[in-house]
Design a protein around this motif. Structure first.
Motif, PDB file in Angstrom:
ATOM      1  N   LYS A  95      -8.514  10.206  12.079  1.00 15.45           N
ATOM      2  CA  LYS A  95      -9.164  11.129  12.943  1.00 15.45           C
ATOM      3  C   LYS A  95      -9.278  10.815  14.362  1.00 15.45           C
ATOM      4  N   ASP A  96      -9.189   9.645  14.611  1.00 23.90           N
ATOM      5  CA  ASP A  96      -8.971   9.026  16.048  1.00 23.90           C
ATOM      6  C   ASP A  96      -8.206   7.478  16.004  1.00 23.90           C
ATOM      7  N   ASP A  97      -8.139   6.893  17.098  1.00 23.24           N
ATOM      8  CA  ASP A  97      -7.330   5.644  17.143  1.00 23.24           C
ATOM      9  C   ASP A  97      -8.017   4.514  16.898  1.00 23.24           C
ATOM     10  N   THR A  98      -9.169   4.569  16.275  1.00 25.00           N
ATOM     11  CA  THR A  98      -9.966   3.428  15.963  1.00 25.00           C
ATOM     12  C   THR A  98      -9.636   3.064  14.481  1.00 25.00           C
ATOM     13  N   TYR A  99      -8.426   2.483  14.372  1.00 24.05           N
ATOM     14  CA  TYR A  99      -7.855   1.872  12.968  1.00 24.05           C
ATOM     15  C   TYR A  99      -6.796   0.997  13.359  1.00 24.05           C
ATOM     16  N   THR A 100      -6.753   0.041  12.328  1.00 20.97           N
ATOM     17  CA  THR A 100      -5.775  -0.891  12.336  1.00 20.97           C
ATOM     18  C   THR A 100      -4.499  -0.655  11.595  1.00 20.97           C
ATOM     19  N   GLN A 101      -3.515  -0.993  12.096  1.00 22.62           N
ATOM     20  CA  GLN A 101      -2.286  -0.605  11.553  1.00 22.62           C
ATOM     21  C   GLN A 101      -1.346  -1.793  11.628  1.00 22.62           C
ATOM     22  N   LYS A 102      -0.798  -2.141  10.637  1.00 21.30           N
ATOM     23  CA  LYS A 102       0.191  -2.931  10.437  1.00 21.30           C
ATOM     24  C   LYS A 102       1.444  -2.845   9.374  1.00 21.30           C
ATOM     25  N   GLN A 103       2.644  -3.446   9.553  1.00 23.42           N
ATOM     26  CA  GLN A 103       3.730  -3.274   9.080  1.00 23.42           C
ATOM     27  C   GLN A 103       4.220  -4.898   8.330  1.00 23.42           C
ATOM     28  N   LYS A 104       4.704  -4.996   7.282  1.00 21.01           N
ATOM     29  CA  LYS A 104       5.007  -6.363   6.766  1.00 21.01           C
ATOM     30  C   LYS A 104       6.214  -6.120   5.796  1.00 21.01           C
ATOM     31  N   ILE A 105       7.260  -7.064   5.856  1.00 22.12           N
ATOM     32  CA  ILE A 105       8.341  -6.816   4.945  1.00 22.12           C
ATOM     33  C   ILE A 105       7.878  -7.249   3.528  1.00 22.12           C
ATOM     34  N   VAL A 106       7.027  -8.271   3.147  1.00 31.80           N
ATOM     35  CA  VAL A 106       6.456  -8.645   2.070  1.00 31.80           C
ATOM     36  C   VAL A 106       4.995  -8.931   2.061  1.00 31.80           C
ATOM     37  N   ASP A 107       4.092  -8.354   1.230  1.00 34.69           N
ATOM     38  CA  ASP A 107       2.902  -8.423   1.280  1.00 34.69           C
ATOM     39  C   ASP A 107       2.177  -8.753   0.025  1.00 34.69           C
ATOM     40  N   SER A 108       1.008  -9.386  -0.182  1.00 40.31           N
ATOM     41  CA  SER A 108       0.146  -9.648  -0.915  1.00 40.31           C
ATOM     42  C   SER A 108      -1.269  -9.619  -1.027  1.00 40.31           C
ATOM     43  N   VAL A 109      -2.100  -8.703  -1.033  1.00 39.01           N
ATOM     44  CA  VAL A 109      -3.422  -8.502  -0.685  1.00 39.01           C
ATOM     45  C   VAL A 109      -4.441  -8.660  -1.780  1.00 39.01           C
ATOM     46  N   ARG A 110      -5.218  -9.516  -1.797  1.00 41.68           N
ATOM     47  CA  ARG A 110      -6.255  -9.381  -3.082  1.00 41.68           C
ATOM     48  C   ARG A 110      -7.592  -9.527  -2.455  1.00 41.68           C
ATOM     49  N   LEU A 111      -8.454  -8.175  -2.313  1.00 36.02           N
ATOM     50  CA  LEU A 111      -9.763  -8.258  -1.930  1.00 36.02           C
ATOM     51  C   LEU A 111     -10.819  -7.870  -3.061  1.00 36.02           C
ATOM     52  N   GLY A 112     -12.037  -8.780  -3.078  1.00 34.94           N
ATOM     53  CA  GLY A 112     -12.776  -8.238  -4.077  1.00 34.94           C
ATOM     54  C   GLY A 112     -13.746  -9.413  -4.555  1.00 34.94           C
ATOM     55  N   ARG A 113     -13.079 -10.712  -4.393  1.00 37.99           N
ATOM     56  CA  ARG A 113     -13.758 -11.673  -4.981  1.00 37.99           C
ATOM     57  C   ARG A 113     -15.026 -12.114  -4.152  1.00 37.99           C
ATOM     58  N   GLU A 114     -15.005 -11.798  -2.805  1.00 36.67           N
ATOM     59  CA  GLU A 114     -16.259 -11.850  -2.086  1.00 36.67           C
ATOM     60  C   GLU A 114     -16.292 -10.840  -1.121  1.00 36.67           C
ATOM     61  N   PRO A 115     -17.561 -10.630  -0.658  1.00 34.18           N
ATOM     62  CA  PRO A 115     -17.666  -9.355   0.404  1.00 34.18           C
ATOM     63  C   PRO A 115     -16.575  -9.298   1.493  1.00 34.18           C
ATOM     64  N   TRP A 116     -16.223  -8.263   1.961  1.00 33.05           N
ATOM     65  CA  TRP A 116     -15.344  -8.277   3.207  1.00 33.05           C
ATOM     66  C   TRP A 116     -15.703  -6.842   3.921  1.00 33.05           C
ATOM     67  N   ILE A 117     -15.300  -6.642   5.042  1.00 33.96           N
ATOM     68  CA  ILE A 117     -15.456  -5.548   5.488  1.00 33.96           C
ATOM     69  C   ILE A 117     -14.466  -4.403   5.776  1.00 33.96           C
ATOM     70  N   GLN A 118     -14.492  -3.208   4.932  1.00 28.92           N
ATOM     71  CA  GLN A 118     -13.315  -2.504   4.865  1.00 28.92           C
ATOM     72  C   GLN A 118     -13.509  -1.335   6.104  1.00 28.92           C
ATOM     73  N   ARG A 119     -12.497  -1.555   6.995  1.00 26.79           N
ATOM     74  CA  ARG A 119     -12.378  -0.632   8.122  1.00 26.79           C
ATOM     75  C   ARG A 119     -11.067   0.589   7.924  1.00 26.79           C
ATOM     76  N   ASN A 120     -11.113   1.324   8.792  1.00 25.81           N
ATOM     77  CA  ASN A 120     -10.123   2.289   8.705  1.00 25.81           C
ATOM     78  C   ASN A 120      -8.689   1.850   8.927  1.00 25.81           C
ATOM     79  N   THR A 121      -7.646   1.670   8.088  1.00 27.19           N
ATOM     80  CA  THR A 121      -6.491   0.948   8.085  1.00 27.19           C
ATOM     81  C   THR A 121      -5.319   1.499   7.613  1.00 27.19           C
ATOM     82  N   SER A 122      -4.171   1.229   8.078  1.00 30.05           N
ATOM     83  CA  SER A 122      -2.789   1.890   7.792  1.00 30.05           C
ATOM     84  C   SER A 122      -1.934   0.917   7.713  1.00 30.05           C
ATOM     85  N   THR A 123      -1.437   0.628   6.426  1.00 34.03           N
ATOM     86  CA  THR A 123      -0.350  -0.624   6.036  1.00 34.03           C
ATOM     87  C   THR A 123       0.859   0.021   5.516  1.00 34.03           C
TER      88      THR A 123
END
Length: 220
Positions: A95-123
């Protein structure tokens, strides 16, 4: 037992014939090596999902090398189109520009073993995997938008039932499992929304799109 064995053999024979027919059709239209490459990539995704990451990444890497080696122009075109669509969709969905955007060739993301802040993101990534358990996520906004897009992706997201979730998922080749809905094969798309989406304290909008992918969103 004999009747069951006979039925299983008939089913396996039918699946083998269908598989052989699809292989020959694809081989005639796009060539032998691209078909082999896609099969290797899908096997690699299956291996990664089965927690055999090393073998899975090797298979996906071999498949990618075959594609790059024989059809470099086609692969580059697909990557550029996918990346361009990613930028367009990010602007449209957020809805606005307050989001994180990133591009990667190869990526491996694992979230959930400990608390983390989930914000608006584009990957966006060429090849990658993402595992998220949102029961451990800290949501700072009432509605959070997460876009995951790319060429080859293995996505596994778990959502607790106290979070409203809206999912738009698509793959050109692969499988989707969104809550109780399942699709597999070619050109699949699922649009799904939880019943509590409109009145939850926190909502998550998931936009998931890959050329080749295995996408699973489970509501706990």
């Amino acid at each position: 037992m004999g009747e069951e064995t006979k039925n299983n053999r008939s089913r396996n024979t039918a699946l083998l014939l269908i598989g052989a027919g699809v292989f020959l059709l694809l081989e005639r239209t796009i060539g032998f090596f691209p078909v082999i490459a896609v099969i290797l990539i899908l096997l690699g995704i299956h291996r990664v999902r089965s927690r055999k990451e090393n073998k899975g990444y090797v298979l996906m890497g071999i498949g990618a090398v075959i594609l790059f080696g024989d059809h470099l122009t086609i692969v580059i075109s697909v990557v550029l189109i996918s990346l361009g669509l990613f930028f367009i969709r990010s602007k449209q969905v957020h809805k606005d520009d307050t989001y994180t955007q990133k591009q990667k060739i190869v990526d491996s993301v694992r979230l959930g073993r400990e608390p983390w802040i989930q914000r608006n993101t584009s990957t966006w990534y060429l090849v990658g995997e993402t595992y998220m358990d949102l029961s451990m996520a800290i949501l700072e906004q009432k509605e959070t938008t997460v876009i995951l897009q790319g060429v080859v992706g293995d996505i596994d997201i778990k959502v607790p039932d106290d979070i409203g979730v809206s999912v738009t998922a698509s793959v050109m080749l692969g499988q989707l499992q969104i809550a109780e809905e399942k699709e597999a094969g070619v050109m699949n798309k699922v649009v799904w929304q939880s019943q509590n989406y409109g009145h939850c304290d926190h909502r998550v909008k998931l936009v998931l799109s890959f050329i080749v992918g295995d996408i699973k969103v489970k509501v706990l």
